[in-house]
Each structure stands twice: as structure tokens, then as C-alpha cells.
Scaffold this motif. Structure first.
Motif, PDB file in Angstrom:
ATOM      1  N   ALA A  28       0.827  -1.204   0.000  1.00 51.41           N
ATOM      2  CA  ALA A  28       0.000   0.000   0.000  1.00 51.41           C
ATOM      3  C   ALA A  28       0.865   1.260   0.000  1.00 51.41           C
ATOM      4  N   GLU A  29       1.986   1.236   0.738  1.00 50.99           N
ATOM      5  CA  GLU A  29       2.902   2.379   0.732  1.00 50.99           C
ATOM      6  C   GLU A  29       3.503   2.587  -0.651  1.00 50.99           C
ATOM      7  N   LEU A  30       3.862   1.499  -1.320  1.00 47.71           N
ATOM      8  CA  LEU A  30       4.429   1.613  -2.661  1.00 47.71           C
ATOM      9  C   LEU A  30       3.405   2.146  -3.653  1.00 47.71           C
ATOM     10  N   GLU A 278      13.748   3.077   1.641  1.00 45.21           N
ATOM     11  CA  GLU A 278      12.578   3.590   2.351  1.00 45.21           C
ATOM     12  C   GLU A 278      12.050   4.845   1.642  1.00 45.21           C
ATOM     13  N   GLY A 279      10.740   4.979   1.653  1.00 43.74           N
ATOM     14  CA  GLY A 279      10.124   6.162   1.070  1.00 43.74           C
ATOM     15  C   GLY A 279       9.814   6.063  -0.402  1.00 43.74           C
ATOM     16  N   VAL A 295      11.031   3.898 -10.255  1.00 43.38           N
ATOM     17  CA  VAL A 295      10.948   2.821 -11.242  1.00 43.38           C
ATOM     18  C   VAL A 295      12.329   2.256 -11.528  1.00 43.38           C
ATOM     19  N   ARG A 296      13.344   3.122 -11.588  1.00 47.78           N
ATOM     20  CA  ARG A 296      14.706   2.678 -11.859  1.00 47.78           C
ATOM     21  C   ARG A 296      15.238   1.775 -10.743  1.00 47.78           C
ATOM     22  N   ALA A 297      14.694   1.913  -9.544  1.00 47.01           N
ATOM     23  CA  ALA A 297      15.175   1.119  -8.410  1.00 47.01           C
ATOM     24  C   ALA A 297      14.749  -0.342  -8.496  1.00 47.01           C
ATOM     25  N   VAL A 298      13.811  -0.660  -9.373  1.00 47.67           N
ATOM     26  CA  VAL A 298      13.335  -2.041  -9.514  1.00 47.67           C
ATOM     27  C   VAL A 298      13.836  -2.585 -10.843  1.00 47.67           C
TER      28      VAL A 298
END
Length: 403
Positions: A28-30, A278-279, A295-298
């Protein structure tokens, strides 16, 4: 298919346990605190299973992120969805097929998938249980109860838009097939109603294949509930250019095996989410630069096939091209190139054809093939240049080193 496969993601009426609650909170946070989750349908699930190595799609779909809105916010929207005319036509055809208490539809079920000697459904003798309930979890429970009653009654039962639950990558996914028919012997047949036509007894193979993959996802969800599930789906389409229904049984065994195997390989959402800073959020209301960083982090596994199945494909293609990734050329090309992961490395290997190896290794099969192709190209260009310029040859490419 009466015995569920041990590797199949199982239906799970998830208790409110601490790990599950923490995962749902994290997803939900994402997604964004005020953003409702986007349900994952069978079409998206079939596309997800076709690319099990893409962590980006697994996480975004599992979290219920609206990838279309996300792509729009990133400035790389993809044209997805049916036209309003096609949507209305499909609904009208489905209503016609299911009219009169499902009599015509169940007649087609009996004719194409009924067991020999099974009596045909009598008009007015078809059970159509009410599956309405609050929320998808409630509807899934009503569907489960209706399937149990249908097996006990021993008659023909039509489940109109049932709700099925399947655990995918560690999260519950709710799926809604067009219909499920329950035979008097308790066997369950998935019914797919499509608006593309069956012309002269045949339909577009690509569209039939897509429908079969979706039906396989529904069949897996039914299989996880226990009981007998038909290895054939009933595909109902308009006959020729009319609005009359025609139906064919579609063998699902190959799609079932492939989808079961691919779903079992999906990376679990908790592992992907735990690797993010986080965040991080994919809320489309956030600034584009922040969304691009999120998006780049995944990690993604882009391939040209994504252009027809994923709303983020244009964004991922831009990033793959910018990075010079060979995946942008297609999975087949990527497989042929072996350890050469970038276009720069590929060109360096191809340009090392005058005795050197370009740093790629003289025994590398992919590099050797590229060097041979470069030599042939250089010879062809040299011959063409000599003919056009009175003998002036085109110089051969240089030989930079592989990175």
C-alpha cells in the motif's frame, strides 16, 4: 487435472497474520496511501507469467499500481485498451450468449465438452447461483460455496462471472472469468466469450492463443480449489459476420503446463519490496523525476514483446536503448549473443576481425560469429565500393577493445 500440482501457487484464504499484514502495508505504501489497488486480471497475469524475470512488473502488478497512469506521469504512455465500440459490442454479444438463463451457452458446453451419455441441460433446469458479495474476497468465497453445492447437486450449473482467488508471487490475486460451467459429473469447464469472429470454422490463431492463455490461468485457479477441472476451455465467438454464437473446445494442456511452470518461478514480492529504499512510492501524483527514480530502483527484463502486453514498455524501451542493452533487440538475439551484454561490446567484437579478438576472447562462439559477419560485410562493401568508385575500396571498420 483432479490432483493439484505441488508447484502450483495455491488459493489461500489468508489469515490476518503479521507477515501478511506487513506485506500488504508495504505494498500500500508503494502504491500510494490514497490510491486504490488496481485489480490484476487474467490477461495481465498471463503477460506477467510470460516474463517471469521482470521484477518491475511483478512488483507493480502485485502492489496494484496503475501502470498506465504511471507511464503517463513518466511521459511515456502506451496505447492500451479496447475502443468504446468494441467494448460495447463485446458486452452485447456476451449478454446474448448468456441470455435465457444460460440455455444457449450450456447447450454449447454440452455439445463441445460434454461427456458421452450425459443428458443435455433442460430449459429451466440450469442452476445460476447468485454470486454477489461485498468485495472480491467475499465474491471468491461465494464462488467457492457455489462450486461445492453444484458438485453435490449433480446437475448443470452456470457460474456467471465468478470470482477466483490465486496466490501469485506471495500476494492474493482475484480473477474473474466470463463463466464457469459445472457438468452433472462435477467437472468444471472454463468459458471464454470473445468478440472476434470465427470465419468459415476458424479464427485468428494469435487471438485464440491469447484466449487459451487466459483460460489456463482461470483453470489453474479452479484447480487450486480442488475437484475436477476440464483440460479444455470453451471458446465462444460470433459466427462469421453475424451475432450468432459459435463455440469450439480449446485444448489447454500446453498452456497449463507453461503457465504453471512460469508462475512457480515468479520472484516473491516481499523479497523485491525489501530491496527498495525507504520512502519509495509509485503514486502517479508524485513528481516525474521522483517516479523515474522509483521505477529505476526495480530491475526490469525488457523485451520487444512487452510492447503489446505492458503499459510501461515504452519507458523501459527508452531506458534499455539508452543503456545500450542487447535486450532491446529481442530475447532471441540476447540468447545468441552469450556474454555480450551491451551493443558497445557487440560492435567491439564485430570490429575485431583483422586478427585480434577485441578483448572478447578468441574462443567465444558469439564473438567469432560476429567477427565472421563483419568480415563478410566489409568484403561486400569493398566490392560494391570498387564497382561504384572505379576501384576505390571502402575502408574496413576499426577495432576498439571490448569493455
Amino acid at each position: 487435472m483432479s490432483q493439484p500440482d505441488a508447484t502450483l501457487p495455491r488459493v489461500s484464504h489468508i489469515p490476518d497474520s503479521q507477515p501478511t499484514t506487513a506485506l500488504r502495508r508495504r505494498l500500500a505504501e508503494l502504491r500510494g496511501p490514497d490510491v486504490a489497488p488496481r485489480p490484476l486480471d487474467a490477461r495481465a497475469l498471463a503477460a506477467l507469467a510470460a516474463n517471469p524475470g521482470c521484477r518491475r512488473r511483478a512488483l507493480l502488478d502485485g502492489a496494484g499500481v496503475d501502470k498506465g497512469a504511471l507511464a503517463e506521469a513518466l511521459g511515456a504512455p502506451a496505447p492500451f485498451g479496447q475502443s468504446q465500440f468494441a467494448f460495447s459490442r463485446g458486452h452485447a454479444f456476451e449478454a446474448r450468449v448468456k441470455g435465457d438463463g444460460g440455455a444457449e451457452l450450456m447447450r454449447l458446453v454440452h455439445a463441445r465438452t460434454g461427456a458421452p451419455g450425459t443428458p443435455a441441460p433442460e430449459p429451466g433446469g440450469i442452476a445460476v447461483p447468485d454470486l454477489t458479495a461485498a468485495g472480491p474476497a467475499g465474491r471468491a468465497e461465494r464462488t467457492r460455496l457455489a462450486l461445492g453445492r453444484a458438485a453435490a447437486d449433480g446437475g448443470w450449473t452456470l457460474l456467471d462471472h465468478p470470482m477466483l482467488e490465486l496466490e501469485v508471487a506471495g500476494a492474493a490475486t482475484y480473477l474473474e472469468p466470463d463463466a464457469v460451467a459445472v457438468h452433472p459429473d462435477g467437472r468444471r469447464t472454463v468459458v471464454e466469450i470473445k468478440s472476434f469472429p470465427i470465419l468459415d470454422g476458424s479464427a485468428d490463431p494469435a487471438k485464440v492463443g491469447a484466449a487459451a492463455r487466459q483460460a489456463a490461468v482461470y483453470a489453474l485457479a479452479l484447480e487450486a480449489l480442488g475437484g475436477r477441472v476440464d483440460e479444455r476451455a470453451l471458446l465462444v465467438c460470433p459466427k462469421d459476420f453475424s451475432n450468432l454464437p459459435a463455440a469450439e473446445a480449446v485444448d489447454l494442456r500446453r498452456q497449463l503446463a507453461a503457465t504453471r511452470r512460469q508462475l512457480a518461478r515468479l520472484t516473491r514480492l516481499a523479497e523485491i519490496a525489501a530491496a527498495l529504499p525507504e520512502g519509495v512510492t509509485f503514486d502517479p501524483a508524485r513528481p516525474p523525476r521522483e517516479l523515474a527514480d522509483a521505477v529505476r530502483a526495480v530491475p526490469a527484463a525488457y523485451a520487444p514483446q512487452c510492447l503489446s502486453t505492458c503499459e510501461l514498455a515504452f519507458h523501459c524501451r527508452e531506458r534499455a536503448r539508452a543503456a545500450g542493452a542487447v535486450e532491446a533487440l529481442g530475447r532471441e538475439v540476447r540468447g545468441e549473443l552469450g556474454g555480450l551484454a551491451t551493443l558497445e561490446a557487440v560492435l567491439a567484437a564485430a570490429r575485431s576481425g583483422d586478427g585480434g579478438d577485441g578483448g572478447c576472447g578468441p574462443d567465444d562462439p558469439a564473438a567469432a560469429a560476429l567477427r565472421r559477419a563483419a568480415r563478410l560485410r566489409a568484403e561486400a562493401l569493398s566490392a560494391a565500393g570498387s564497382a561504384a568508385d572505379g576501384g576505390a575500396a571502402v575502408p574496413a571498420p576499426g577495432r576498439p577493445r571490448c569493455p
